[in-house]
Enzyme design. Sequence first.
Site, mmCIF file in Angstrom:
data_model
loop_
_atom_site.group_PDB
_atom_site.id
_atom_site.type_symbol
_atom_site.label_atom_id
_atom_site.label_comp_id
_atom_site.label_asym_id
_atom_site.label_seq_id
_atom_site.Cartn_x
_atom_site.Cartn_y
_atom_site.Cartn_z
ATOM 1 N N ASP A 13 1.295 -1.516 0.067
ATOM 2 C CA ASP A 13 -0.177 0.006 0.453
ATOM 3 C C ASP A 13 1.045 1.038 0.152
ATOM 4 O OD1 ASP A 13 -2.357 -1.707 -0.086
ATOM 5 O OD2 ASP A 13 -1.607 -1.826 2.422
ATOM 6 N N LYS A 16 2.289 2.113 -5.116
ATOM 7 C CA LYS A 16 3.280 1.417 -5.895
ATOM 8 C C LYS A 16 1.931 2.054 -7.523
ATOM 9 C CE LYS A 16 3.139 -2.700 -4.276
ATOM 10 N NZ LYS A 16 2.322 -2.688 -3.016
ATOM 11 N N GLY A 40 -4.117 -4.634 -4.123
ATOM 12 C CA GLY A 40 -5.665 -3.966 -4.250
ATOM 13 C C GLY A 40 -4.889 -2.125 -5.015
ATOM 14 N N HIS A 41 -4.197 -1.774 -6.304
ATOM 15 C CA HIS A 41 -3.922 -0.899 -6.364
ATOM 16 C C HIS A 41 -5.046 0.198 -7.179
ATOM 17 C CE1 HIS A 41 -0.165 -2.804 -8.026
ATOM 18 N NE2 HIS A 41 -0.195 -3.503 -6.504
ATOM 19 N N GLN A 224 2.244 -5.901 -3.213
ATOM 20 C CA GLN A 224 2.373 -6.234 -1.527
ATOM 21 C C GLN A 224 3.720 -5.289 -0.928
ATOM 22 O OE1 GLN A 224 1.793 -9.648 -2.937
ATOM 23 N NE2 GLN A 224 -0.289 -8.659 -2.405
HETATM 24 P P1 IMP Z 1 -2.197 -13.204 1.763
HETATM 25 O O1 IMP Z 1 -1.369 -12.074 0.866
HETATM 26 O O2 IMP Z 1 -4.236 -12.971 1.504
HETATM 27 O O3 IMP Z 1 -2.372 -14.218 2.429
HETATM 28 O O4 IMP Z 1 -2.465 -11.763 3.501
HETATM 29 C C1 IMP Z 1 -1.145 -11.942 4.182
HETATM 30 C C2 IMP Z 1 -0.814 -10.621 4.853
HETATM 31 O O5 IMP Z 1 -0.533 -10.227 3.443
HETATM 32 C C3 IMP Z 1 -2.182 -10.216 5.663
HETATM 33 O O6 IMP Z 1 -1.396 -9.671 6.399
HETATM 34 C C4 IMP Z 1 -2.747 -9.481 4.622
HETATM 35 O O7 IMP Z 1 -2.993 -7.959 5.504
HETATM 36 C C5 IMP Z 1 -1.328 -8.749 4.119
HETATM 37 N N1 IMP Z 1 -1.425 -8.241 2.554
HETATM 38 C C6 IMP Z 1 -1.254 -9.274 1.385
HETATM 39 N N2 IMP Z 1 -2.458 -8.324 0.327
HETATM 40 C C7 IMP Z 1 -1.576 -7.154 0.348
HETATM 41 C C8 IMP Z 1 -1.131 -6.028 -0.217
HETATM 42 O O8 IMP Z 1 -1.573 -5.816 -0.661
HETATM 43 N N3 IMP Z 1 -1.196 -4.169 0.868
HETATM 44 C C9 IMP Z 1 -0.526 -4.559 1.682
HETATM 45 N N4 IMP Z 1 -0.866 -5.970 3.230
HETATM 46 C C10 IMP Z 1 -0.757 -7.130 1.956
#
Ligand code: IMP
Length: 424
Positions: A13, A16, A40-41, A224
């Site tokens: 977040d 990007k 989520g961009h 991420q």
């Molecule tokens: P998962 O990727 O859904 O398995 O989540 C694992 C961890 O990564 C959690 O803490 C999510 O909140 C975090 N996470 C996954 N995708 C994003 C992103 O795009 N932005 C911020 N945090 C993310």
Amino acid sequence: MSNMTIVGAQWGDEGKGKIVDLLTSEVDMVVRFQGGNNAGHTVIVDGKKYVLHVVPSGILHPGKMCIIGNGVVLDPASFFEEIDALAALGLDVSPERLKISYKTHLIMPYHRAIDGAREGKAKAKIGTTGRGIGPCYEDKKSRVGVRAGDLTDPEVLKAKIEKALEEKNVLFTQLYGVPALDPEQVFNDLMALAPRLVPYLADASSLIMEANAAGQNIMFEGAQGVMLDIDHGTYPFVTSSNVVCDNASIGAGVNAGLIDERIAIVKAYTTRVGAGPFPTELFDETGDFLRSQGGEFGATTGRPRRCGWLDIVVLREMTRLCDPTTMALTKLDVLTGLKDLKVCVAYEYEGKIMQYPPQTPRGLDNVKPVFEVLPGWEEDLTGCTCWDDLPENCRRYVERIEELLGVKAGFISVGPDRNQTFKH
Ligand code: IMP
């Protein structure tokens, strides 16, 4: 021109999508190389808001080729929802300009079900996005995953689903207390999407290598942030893929020598969603201020993000892992109005001063940030279009970050719109 990788430097977040969108005008092709619709961009163009989850941000620029690489995990139904929404906004999302690698793993309904069941049951939750990301990558590593290319061979696909469910249905019924899934139904549901998905499939590596050979410029778009990297992040509070720059070559299917530049996106303060250590987190009104000024609510889940001061230790770790050639400093405008700005320059841990995160299992939970305090500024930055427009204290803040990291802030962003970023 050159080929570049773009990654988030913190816990995701960082903005990007916006930088990728800006730099897309300089490239011919954009490739996503890891993650899935957990990302989520949000990109705002002429006041219109686009939220992208798995489709490369290059889609917002007519004529640019977009590729979903083998390192991505793709949920077919959610992919169609996303491209339908983009098409409704007038964008071309046809298979002529959007491609999916045959090797991309598919997120199956049982992956989502496992993600949900585990998080529902767990005492110490990771706080996943619930999109089935982790279970899908698990199957990939266990060599029982379903790949997008399997949609071209129903026999292979059916056998894989049956095999996967043999084991998973035991988990569902015996451990999680949820109904078993019918392999026939899962197969039929997926095959119903095949005629629409198959035209998007391509040998992604070849497309990228050919584009490179033809002198085109390519961007590798990460999702991420480095602190969510499965190996180097705050394990186990991480995502299930490698987020660091060098995974771009693996997740896109090209050799690393093809990539010349690495751009780290650094938010001017720190946020994270989900559980896990966060040494500079703020629980006071300054944290609330950053959340409301920065609109810090998840683009995917809507969850409020945890907010805190900029953490140079985390960024130092990112710098040694990725060796960025430049960084983009985003959301600098959000800091306007804060009297003093704290920057965490080291950690105190077990009586020692540390420049890098401790490696012990609960180390990061027990560090004390060592702060340096810099003067804030009152001026609104959102109309600034060059370095000289920034107030002096703001320039000092940026210069101190550059100095601490030894990396130039080549891009500075002062607002959500496409034209609110300038080169420095
Ligand atoms: P998962 O990727 O859904 O398995 O989540 C694992 C961890 O990564 C959690 O803490 C999510 O909140 C975090 N996470 C996954 N995708 C994003 C992103 O795009 N932005 C911020 N945090 C993310």
